[in-house]
Design a protein around this motif. Structure first.
Motif, short mmCIF file in Angstrom:
data_model
loop_
_atom_site.label_atom_id
_atom_site.label_comp_id
_atom_site.label_asym_id
_atom_site.label_seq_id
_atom_site.Cartn_x
_atom_site.Cartn_y
_atom_site.Cartn_z
N GLY A 22 -24.37 -2.30 3.74
CA GLY A 22 -23.08 -2.11 4.41
C GLY A 22 -23.11 -2.44 5.88
O GLY A 22 -22.32 -3.26 6.36
N GLY A 23 -24.04 -1.84 6.61
CA GLY A 23 -24.13 -2.09 8.05
C GLY A 23 -24.74 -3.45 8.34
O GLY A 23 -24.33 -4.14 9.26
N GLY A 68 -22.70 -6.56 10.05
CA GLY A 68 -23.10 -6.84 11.43
C GLY A 68 -23.86 -8.16 11.56
O GLY A 68 -24.46 -8.42 12.59
N ALA A 69 -23.92 -8.94 10.53
CA ALA A 69 -24.53 -10.30 10.46
C ALA A 69 -25.83 -10.32 9.65
O ALA A 69 -25.88 -10.94 8.60
CB ALA A 69 -24.74 -10.95 11.81
N GLY A 70 -26.89 -9.65 10.13
CA GLY A 70 -28.13 -9.58 9.36
C GLY A 70 -29.03 -10.79 9.53
O GLY A 70 -28.87 -11.80 8.85
N SER A 84 -27.39 -13.25 6.97
CA SER A 84 -26.85 -12.77 5.69
C SER A 84 -25.36 -13.08 5.58
O SER A 84 -24.86 -13.53 4.54
CB SER A 84 -27.04 -11.25 5.57
N ALA A 85 -24.63 -12.83 6.67
CA ALA A 85 -23.18 -13.00 6.64
C ALA A 85 -22.77 -14.44 6.35
O ALA A 85 -21.66 -14.69 5.85
CB ALA A 85 -22.58 -12.54 7.98
N ASP A 86 -23.65 -15.40 6.64
CA ASP A 86 -23.35 -16.81 6.32
C ASP A 86 -23.39 -17.05 4.81
O ASP A 86 -22.97 -18.10 4.33
CB ASP A 86 -24.38 -17.74 6.96
N GLY A 144 -18.55 -8.79 12.54
CA GLY A 144 -17.81 -8.00 13.54
C GLY A 144 -18.07 -6.51 13.45
O GLY A 144 -17.50 -5.73 14.22
N GLY A 145 -18.92 -6.07 12.49
CA GLY A 145 -19.13 -4.63 12.31
C GLY A 145 -18.04 -4.09 11.41
O GLY A 145 -16.88 -3.98 11.82
N GLY A 146 -18.39 -3.77 10.16
CA GLY A 146 -17.40 -3.43 9.14
C GLY A 146 -16.48 -2.28 9.52
O GLY A 146 -15.26 -2.34 9.33
N ALA A 147 -17.06 -1.22 10.10
CA ALA A 147 -16.30 0.02 10.29
C ALA A 147 -15.08 -0.15 11.18
O ALA A 147 -14.15 0.65 11.12
CB ALA A 147 -17.23 1.09 10.86
#
Ligand SMILES: Cc1cc2nc3c(=O)[nH]c(=O)nc-3n(C[C@H](O)[C@H](O)[C@H](O)COP(=O)(O)OP(=O)(O)OC[C@H]3O[C@@H](n4cnc5c(N)ncnc54)[C@H](O)[C@@H]3O)c2cc1C
Length: 402
Positions: A182-183, A187-189, A200-202, A233-236
């Motif tokens: 989740g975080g 947050g990209a990873g 990761s987000a790519d 962008g940070g999920g929360a």
């Protein structure tokens, strides 16, 4: 005069006590109303009651502490939530969002709990915790080279479930197996395959979220802007991410890993200097991380140690020939190289002995817990040798690592 003072003091104390009692009663009432709201919004086929923990529940503290990954935020002075909801179904998240909104209280979302500043479980405002750890299904489809992953899963679980089905697929993500999806993805990873496959987000194709109005949306219904925001962008800040659909990447059956340590007496400064000039430009299959720390020599004097840790998506022969040509100062030898599978390389990067069964990746508790303070920055120009030397001097003065 003395009596008057005593009366005033007693009156003040009782006023303060009354106001504390009144606040406590108000909070208790608020909490009860909040619980009632959750129960009212619970779907009959997915009862919410077993997911609710209040400070009166005997396991409240253990549930809260089980995903605190930074001891700085596990103090008695750390603000605590007035309720924890360990969601078991998406309807529980919807109830949480709806009730949080109607009661004007803050909702903190926690997946793996690895936030450096405890943002997923600490707040100065009255708040409750939406804990995602029960929502951690992972559905890998090798045919389409994709997987649906619920955000309560850890990276280790994702790596393990992929390896269960394929020896030639992996996922580009961070190197700590207990970090939460989740975080991390929101947050990209970044990790040791980012040179070839990005962060990761790519590698996210779709997502399921619950928005601020309690709606369950996928990529199409949330729209491209929101889909973009929840990938870095940070999920929360935007929604509760329930699941990500990720794209698996291809990895060779054999990869090579190494860790080579060099102290100042073994030319660490020159090697670090060369690393700065070549690492960014090596073949994309090769990732070399540099870690620096201070060690004590047998003479009792301090020295600086540079550790080069690497993952190469290929065999050791090819790696050695690249290193000889592009990064000769490290002096990598055949005996430094370990050929293994991609999933085992995850163990290597986590300092877990390679003979360990990969089931260890399903272990959700980190090997150690620390008091953490971390900060990241990006060096865009190589640091000149004189700069490196003054950095070493400072590190040895402070006896620390970076
Ligand atoms: C030991 C350690 C090693 C790390 N290694 C790496 C690494 O190699 N690479 C790297 O890129 N990062 C690394 N990180 C950083 C890590 O990726 C981030 O801190 C990440 O946000 C942690 O995700 P989490 O789910 O575990 O954390 P959490 O604390 O649960 O969440 C972090 C943030 O994301 C929000 N959030 C969590 N779940 C959701 C959700 N389902 N929907 C919406 N918002 C949500 C939280 O509210 C919080 O703001 C590391 C951190 C630690 C402590």
């Amino acid at each position: 005069m003395g009596k008057l003072k005593a009366v005033v003091v007693v009156t003040m104390i009782s006023t303060v006590l009354l106001s504390i009692l009144w606040r406590a009663t108000l909070h208790l009432e608020d909490n009860e109303n909040f619980v009632r709201c959750l129960l009212d919004h619970s779907h009959p086929s997915h009862p919410i009651s077993s997911a609710i923990y209040t400070p009166k529940s005997s396991s409240f503290s253990s549930v809260l502490e089980s995903y605190i990954r930074n001891l700085r935020f596990n103090e008695s002075s750390t603000p605590k939530p007035f309720l924890i909801l360990t969601a078991l179904h998406e309807s529980h998240i919807q109830a949480a969002v709806t009730c949080g909104k109607s009661h004007g209280v803050q909702m903190k979302i926690r997946s793996g709990g690895h936030d450096y500043e405890g943002l997923s479980y600490v707040s100065t405002l009255p708040f409750f915790l939406l804990d995602m750890f029960n929502l951690r299904s992972i559905d890998v489809d090798i045919e389409t080279e994709t997987a649906w992953v619920q955000t309560g899963a850890t990276l280790g679980e994702v790596f393990y479930r992929i390896a269960e089905k394929s020896k030639t697929h992996g996922f580009p993500a961070g190197v700590c197996p207990t970090v939460g999806v989740g975080g991390h993805i929101s947050g990209a990873g970044y990790g040791n395959m980012m040179r070839k496959y990005g962060v990761s987000a790519d590698n996210v194709l779709d997502a399921l979220i619950i928005d601020a109005n309690g709606r369950l949306l996928d990529r199409q219904s949330m729209g491209e802007d929101l889909f973009w925001a929840i990938r870095g962008g940070g999920g929360a800040s935007f929604a509760v991410v329930l699941a990500y659909k990720i794209k698996l990447v291809r990895v060779p059956e054999t990869v090579t890993v190494f860790q080579v340590d060099r102290t100042l007496e073994e030319d660490a400064t020159d090697i670090v200097d060369q690393w700065q000039h070549v690492a960014y430009n090596l073949p994309q299959e090769l990732f070399i991380r540099l870690m620096l720390d201070v060690v004590v020599k047998s003479s009792g004097e301090k020295t600086l140690r540079a550790s080069f840790v690497s993952l190469f998506l290929g065999d050791s022969e090819s790696l050695l020939s690249i290193m000889k040509e592009r990064f000769p100062k490290l002096g990598l030898s055949k005996s430094d190289c370990i050929e293994t599978s991609w999933v085992k390389s995850v163990l290597f990067w986590s300092n877990i002995p390679l003979e360990t069964d990969i089931q260890v990746l399903l272990d959700r508790t980190p090997q150690t817990l620390d008091y953490l303070k971390r900060k990241s920055d990006y060096v865009r120009e190589p640091i000149p040798k004189a700069g490196l030397e003054s950095l070493w001097k400072k590190m040895m003065e402070l006896e620390t690592g970076i």
